[in-house]
Design an enzyme around this catalytic site. Structure first.
Site, PDB file in Angstrom:
ATOM      1  N   LYS A  11       0.845  -1.202   0.000  1.00 15.48           N
ATOM      2  CA  LYS A  11       0.000   0.000   0.000  1.00 15.48           C
ATOM      3  C   LYS A  11       0.873   1.242   0.000  1.00 15.48           C
ATOM      4  CE  LYS A  11       0.928   1.388   4.398  1.00 15.48           C
ATOM      5  NZ  LYS A  11       1.725   2.601   4.673  1.00 15.48           N
ATOM      6  N   PRO A  95       9.635  -4.552  -0.384  1.00 16.00           N
ATOM      7  CA  PRO A  95      10.733  -4.252   0.548  1.00 16.00           C
ATOM      8  C   PRO A  95      10.270  -4.278   2.006  1.00 16.00           C
ATOM      9  CG  PRO A  95      10.794  -2.752  -1.315  1.00 16.00           C
ATOM     10  CD  PRO A  95       9.508  -3.526  -1.436  1.00 16.00           C
ATOM     11  N   GLY A  99       7.620   1.215   4.905  1.00 13.62           N
ATOM     12  CA  GLY A  99       6.456   2.092   4.825  1.00 13.62           C
ATOM     13  C   GLY A  99       5.414   1.620   3.832  1.00 13.62           C
ATOM     14  N   LEU A 100       5.526   0.342   3.403  1.00 10.09           N
ATOM     15  CA  LEU A 100       4.628  -0.214   2.392  1.00 10.09           C
ATOM     16  C   LEU A 100       3.694  -1.277   2.962  1.00 10.09           C
ATOM     17  CD1 LEU A 100       7.301  -0.568  -0.437  1.00 10.09           C
ATOM     18  CD2 LEU A 100       5.674   1.309  -0.107  1.00 10.09           C
ATOM     19  N   GLY A 102       4.204  -4.343   4.033  1.00 13.61           N
ATOM     20  CA  GLY A 102       4.353  -5.708   3.552  1.00 13.61           C
ATOM     21  C   GLY A 102       4.008  -6.743   4.604  1.00 13.61           C
ATOM     22  N   ASP A 137      -2.544  -1.300  10.274  1.00 15.14           N
ATOM     23  CA  ASP A 137      -2.943  -1.185   8.869  1.00 15.14           C
ATOM     24  C   ASP A 137      -3.200  -2.537   8.215  1.00 15.14           C
ATOM     25  OD1 ASP A 137      -0.282  -1.827   8.948  1.00 15.14           O
ATOM     26  OD2 ASP A 137       0.417  -0.038   7.891  1.00 15.14           O
TER      27      ASP A 137
END
Length: 285
Positions: A11, A95, A99-100, A102, A137
Site C-alpha cells: 500500500k 521491501p 512504509g509499504l 508488507g 494497517d
C-alpha cells in the site's frame, strides 16, 4: 484442499494526518490508503506436525511468531481448536520495513487464506477484528478495493471503491526504517492542522490528477527527515525528473512519485541515478 496460494499487495498512503496521541499509547490517524500492484505471494500448506512454520528467502523477514503471518495463523488455530500444522511460504517482493505495509499485508493474506483453507466461514467484519489485533494497517487489505479511508489508529476502514487509477515511481532506499522510531521523533506541535484527507478526496473521486498531486501529504515527513536528512535529495530528484507530486509512504523510507501514465513513469525512472536499486513502476490495484 491441502494447499492455497494468496496474493499480498503493498500500500501507499496518499495522505497521512496524525491527529494526536491516544490514551493507549498509539496515535490517532486519518489516512487514505492506496493498494498497489507490487505484491508478495504466500503459499499455505497443511502439515501433520502440529507446528506452524514460516520460510522466506529474504534475510530480514522474521521466521518466528513475531511475523504477522505466523501470528494470524496462531490466533485462528487457537480460536477454532485447529491442531494440524501449517507451512507458510512467503515469496517476498515488497521491501521490508519500508512504509509499504508488507508484513501487515502478509498477515491479512493469511487470515483470508486460512478462512478458505480451514473453511472457517468468517465474514470480513469478523476478520477485521482479528486484523486489529495484529496491527494498525492490516484491516485495509481485507477489502477488495483500490482505496480506503483509515481512521482510529488506522484499523477502522471505510472502503473506497473508486475507478481512478494512478501510476507511480516508487523508490525504496536500502535502509530499514521502523515505525516506532519514526513516531518517537514526531513533534505533534509541528504537524499540519489541515484536514488533508477531505482536501484530497474530491480530486481522487473525480480523477483530477493534478489537483490530487498538489495535496499529497504525510505528517511523518519531518520525523523521517530528522532521522535521514539526506532523503530530501531523493524527493528533489523525483521532482526534477518530472513528477508533479512526491511523498513519503507511511513511516518511510519509501518515496513515491506520481506520474500521468505508465510511459511517464518509465521516463521518470530512466532519469534516476542507478545507485537507487529498489525502483518500481507501480499502479493502483
Amino acid at each position: 484442499m491441502r494447499r492455497i496460494k494468496v496474493s499480498s499487495p503493498a500500500k501507499l498512503n496518499l495522505v497521512l494526518d496524525v491527529l494526536g496521541k491516544r490514551p493507549d499509547g498509539f496515535h490517532e490517524l486519518r489516512t487514505i490508503f492506496e493498494r498497489i500492484d507490487l505484491r508478495d505471494e504466500i503459499i499455505l500448506t497443511r502439515n501433520q506436525t502440529g507446528r506452524i512454520t514460516v520460510r522466506c528467502r529474504h534475510p530480514h523477514v522474521p521466521k518466528n511468531s513475531s511475523n504477522l503471518a505466523v501470528k494470524a495463523a496462531m490466533m485462528l488455530a487457537q480460536d477454532f481448536s485447529i491442531h494440524e500444522g501449517l507451512d507458510i511460504h512467503i515469496i517476498k517482493n515488497i521491501p521490508v520495513a519500508a512504509g509499504l505495509a508488507g508484513g501487515s499485508s502478509n498477515g491479512a493474506a493469511v487470515l483470508q487464506g486460512l478462512n478458505r483453507l480451514w473453511q472457517l466461514g468468517l465474514s470480513t467484519p469478523k476478520l477485521a477484528q482479528y486484523a486489529a489485533h495484529l496491527g494498525s494497517d492490516v484491516a485495509f487489505f481485507l477489502y477488495d478495493v483500490p482505496y480506503g479511508l483509515g481512521t482510529g489508529r488506522g484499523e477502522q476502514i471505510k472502503p473506497l471503491n473508486l475507478p481512478t487509477k494512478l501510476w507511480h515511481v516508487l523508490v525504496t532506499p536500502r535502509v530499514k526504517m521502523y515505525t516506532k522510531d519514526v513516531f518517537a521523533r514526531l513533534k505533534l506541535s509541528l504537524t499540519n492542522k489541515k484536514d488533508n484527507v477531505n482536501i484530497l478526496l474530491p480530486f481522487l473521486r473525480k480523477g483530477q490528477f493534478f489537483g490530487l498531486t498538489g495535496v499529497l501529504s504525510n505528517d511523518l515527513e519531518p520525523a523521517i527527515l530528522s532521522l535521514r536528512p539526506d532523503f530530501i535529495r531523493l524527493k528533489q530528484k523525483l521532482i526534477d525528473a518530472g513528477s508533479p507530486g512526491v511523498c513519503f509512504s507511511g513511516s518511510g523510507p519509501s518515496v513515491f512519485a506520481c506520474a500521468e501514465s505508465k510511459a511517464h513513469a518509465l521516463r521518470i525512472r530512466a532519469k534516476l541515478d542507478r545507485r537507487y536499486s529498489q525502483v518500481f513502476v507501480v499502479s493502483t490495484l
